[in-house]
Design an enzyme around this catalytic site. Structure first.
Site, short mmCIF file in Angstrom:
data_model
loop_
_atom_site.label_atom_id
_atom_site.label_comp_id
_atom_site.label_asym_id
_atom_site.label_seq_id
_atom_site.Cartn_x
_atom_site.Cartn_y
_atom_site.Cartn_z
CG HIS A 141 11.74 9.76 0.61
ND1 HIS A 141 11.49 8.84 1.59
CD2 HIS A 141 13.05 9.58 0.22
CE1 HIS A 141 12.59 8.11 1.79
NE2 HIS A 141 13.55 8.55 0.98
CD GLU A 149 7.15 5.60 6.21
OE1 GLU A 149 6.55 6.33 5.39
OE2 GLU A 149 8.30 5.17 6.03
#
Ligand code: 0X9
Ligand code: ZN
Length: 387
Positions: free
Chosen positions: A49, A251
C-alpha cells in the site's frame, strides 16, 4: 547488493504499469554459490500500500541489520548460514512514487482502470485484494468499483506487482512471509476471508505471534486477520492457502496519536519502531529451518494435536471453528466428522492408509484451503492413528 557481494544478490522480479522495476534482494551466506530454492527461506516485504511508508523503512532497516550483522553478529550469522532471506522494500513502486508526487495518501497501484490515459481517483488496484485466493469472494472483503480503495482488479493476479510477488515463490522455498503494513499495532495472520475461521495452523501461529497478554511484538494485538475485517484476494491468505507458507501482516505503529498512515519523519521514532519489530522478525528467521517445531520467544510450545485452540490461547475459548470437542461420538457409519488441529508433519501419519475405512476430513478441508484425505480404521486389530 554491490556493497555486500558475498551475501546479497539483487533481483528484478517484475515491472510496474509505468515501467518501474520491482526489486528483491536475496540474502544468504555465499549467495552466488547457493542454488535458488536450496535453503529454507523467509520473505519480508513492505509498501504493498503506497502510503504506508514506515513499512518500507522497517523492511529496509531489517535488511541492513542482516547485511551489517553478517560480519559480527552470531545470531545473524547463524541464520544466514542455513537460511535465505528475501526483502522487497517496495512491492508497489508506482503507487509509492505517486505518494511523493501527487497524493500522499494514495493506497493502490497505478492501473489506468478506465483507460482514459489519466491517473485519477477512479484508478488503481488494491494489490492486497488481487491475489488468486478467494478473489472476489464477496463485496465486503474487496470491491468491484474502480474508485474504491479496495478495488480488486479485473481478474485474479491481473496486476504486474501481484505476479512479481507470486513469482518469488517459484524462486525460493519460503517457510514464512511477513508483509509489513500500517497502521494499527496489530499482528495479523490467516485466515482473513471469513470471520470465525482460524486456520488449522492456528496453534503454530499463536506460538509465533503470542497472545493478547504476551504478544510477540510489544504493544501489538495478535490474532486472525478477519478479526480486523474480512478481505479476499489478500496476500497472507494466498501464501498460506496455496503455498503452505505461514504469513503475517504486522500493522505498524502510526508514530504518534493521530498520525495514521503518515508516520513522522523522525529518525528516532522510525528506529524505535524497527527495534520493536526486530525480535519477532529474527525469531521467524531462526525458525525457518524447522518451521513445524519451534519454541517461540514467549515460551509457547506447540503440541502435536489440539482439540481446542483455547488450550493455548484462552482468548479463543468457545471459538466454533477451533473447539473440536464433541459430547458424544456417534460411530458405526454415521457421518460425524472426527477432527483435530494437528501439526503438519503428523498429518502424514493419517493420510492415504490403504486399510482405512473411515474418512477423516482434516480441519482445513472444511475451509477448502488444503485438501488432506485422512483416513483411520475402525476395524478390529487395525491401528487407529488418532489414539
Ligand atoms: O486492508 C488491508 O489490506 C490491511 N490493512 S491496511 O490498513 N494496511 O490496508 C489488512 C490486511 C489483513 N487482512 C485482513 N484484515 N483480513
Ligand atoms: Zn496496508
Amino acid at each position: 547488493a554491490d556493497e555486500h557481494p558475498g551475501i546479497a544478490e539483487l533481483h528484478t522480479i517484475g515491472e510496474t504499469h509505468q515501467g518501474r522495476d520491482i526489486l528483491a534482494i536475496r540474502v544468504t551466506a555465499g549467495v552466488s554459490d547457493v542454488p535458488l530454492g536450496e535453503r529454507p527461506a523467509v520473505l519480508y516485504q513492505g509498501t504493498a500500500h503506497a502510503r504506508e511508508w514506515i513499512s518500507t523503512e522497517v523492511t529496509r532497516r531489517l535488511m541492513l541489520h542482516f547485511l551489517e550483522g553478517a560480519t559480527n553478529d552470531p545470531v545473524v550469522q547463524g541464520i544466514l548460514d542455513t537460511t535465505e532471506l528475501w526483502f522487497v522494500p517496495v512491492v508497489n513502486p508506482d503507487g509509492y512514487q505517486y505518494t511523493f508526487d501527487v497524493e500522499r495518501l494514495w493506497r493502490k497501484n497505478l492501473r489506468d482502470n478506465n483507460a482514459d490515459g489519466v491517473i485519477d481517483g477512479s484508478d488503481g488496484v488494491d494489490l492486497n485484494r488481487n491475489f488468486p485466493e478467494h478473489w472476489n469472494y464477496d463485496e465486503e472483503g474487496s470491491s468491484s468499483q474502480f474508485a474504491s480503495d479496495t478495488y480488486r482488479g479485473p481478474a485474479p493476479a491481473s496486476e504486474p506487482e501481484t505476479v512479481a510477488n507470486m513469482s518469488l515463490f517459484d524462486m525460493a522455498d519460503f517457510r514464512f512471509a511477513i508483509s509489513y503494513h500500517s497502521f494499527g499495532n496489530l499482528l495479523l495472520y490467516p485466515q482473513g476471508w471469513q470471520t470465525q475461521t482460524p486456520s488449522a495452523d492456528d496453534p503454530i501461529f499463536v506460538a509465533h505471534s503470542g497472545t493478547d497478554d504476551d504478544p510477540a511484538i510489544p504493544g501489538y494485538d495478535p490474532g486472525p486477520s478477519a478479526d480486523l475485517y474480512t478481505t479476499n484476494g489478500e496476500f497472507t491468505d494466498w501464501a498460506h492457502a496455496t503455498q503452505e507458507v505461514l504469513a503475517w501482516t504486522p500493522e505498524l505503529d502510526p508514530g504518534c496519536p493521530g498520525c495514521g498512515f503518515v508516520f513522522p519523519d523522525d529518525p528516532k521514532l522510525v528506529q524505535d519502531e524497527f527495534k520493536r519489530n526486530l525480535p519477532f522478525a529474527l525469531n521467524v528467521a531462526r525458525s525457518a529451518a524447522t518451521p513445524d517445531d519451534r519454541a517461540s520467544h514467549m515460551g509457547i510450545s506447540t503440541e502435536g494435536l489440539y482439540l481446542d485452540v483455547s488450550e493455548i490461547d484462552p482468548w479463543m475459548t468457545n471459538h466454533p471453528s477451533s473447539d473440536l470437542e464433541v459430547e458424544t461420538s456417534y460411530g458405526g457409519g454415521s457421518s460425524q466428522p472426527v477432527e483435530v488441529l494437528a501439526r503438519r508433519s503428523l498429518s502424514f501419519d493419517v493420510v492415504d492408509d490403504a486399510a482405512a475405512d473411515v474418512p477423516i476430513p482434516a480441519h482445513e478441508d472444511r475451509n477448502r484451503a488444503v485438501h488432506i484425505p485422512g483416513h483411520a480404521s475402525t476395524a478390529p486389530g487395525q491401528p487407529n492413528y488418532l489414539e
